[in-house]
Design a protein around this motif. Structure first.
Motif: not given
Length: 209
Positions: A90-117
């Motif tokens: 299926s298709s899954l979108m993360v609009p903003d890694t800074g506020s993502e709640e489904r995968w919070p640990g990974w999203a925080k890592t992504a945001a810190q690395a510079g990937a914001h969606s």
């Protein structure tokens, strides 16, 4: 992260359709898919392709270290959008890694690395192999409805190409095994012939003087 010239999506679709499987191997095809997706999908900063065989995921192609690293973080944790997209096709979108709640640990890592969606689109490759096209962006909300539609269409073309490549590779391998078996069979038959000839007509021996 390298800059590439944007590409009209229809040109990318056509280029995928023109690929001759006899001219490229699976690795080259995967690399081409990733590079074309980066150019054709609006908002894409880096792209990767995840392949999932059973419970074993791997990043089979990537355009930059950011994509590969964020894929690997999901594999280490055992969850994330690219894994879920590959598992469910299926298709899954993360609009903003800074506020993502489904995968919070990974999203925080992504945001810190510079990937914001991010956007991951499932790839049904084969009965036992699925995958996902993963698109990462350096800005939040990078993928609008048009970008998502283009990504899904691109993934459809890519999935067909990968499925055909998998079939072609399987048939080529089978043909190689059959050829080897035939060669071995010929050697066996030749050996049997030599043995049979020696039994039916053993070599003459000189008579004693």
């Amino acid at each position: 992260m390298t800059h590439v010239e944007p590409m009209d999506p229809h040109e990318a679709f056509a280029e995928l359709g023109r690929i001759r499987l006899a001219d490229v191997d699976l690795d080259a095809l995967l690399d081409k898919i990733a590079r074309l997706a980066k150019r054709a999908i609006p908002g894409a900063s880096e792209v990767s392709v995840t392949l999932l065989h059973g419970n074993k995921p791997q990043t089979a192609a990537f355009t930059g270290e950011l994509a590969r690293a964020l894929d690997e973080k999901q594999y280490e944790r055992g969850y994330g959008p690219c894994l879920q997209a590959a598992e469910s096709t299926s298709s899954l979108m993360v609009p903003d890694t800074g506020s993502e709640e489904r995968w919070p640990g990974w999203a925080k890592t992504a945001a810190q690395a510079g990937a914001h969606s991010s956007l991951s689109v499932g790839l049904p490759v084969h009965e036992h192999v699925t995958g996902a096209l993963n698109i990462y962006a350096t800005t939040p909300n990078a993928f609008d409805d048009d970008a998502i539609a283009i990504a899904q269409t691109f993934a459809g073309f890519a999935a067909v190409g990968l499925a055909n490549a998998h079939l072609y590779e399987t048939q080529s391998t089978l043909a190689g095994h059959m050829q080897k078996a035939m060669e071995n069979r010929a050697v066996i038959e030749q050996a049997k012939g030599i043995i049979w000839a020696s039994v039916v007509a053993p070599p003459s021996r000189p008579s004693p003087s």
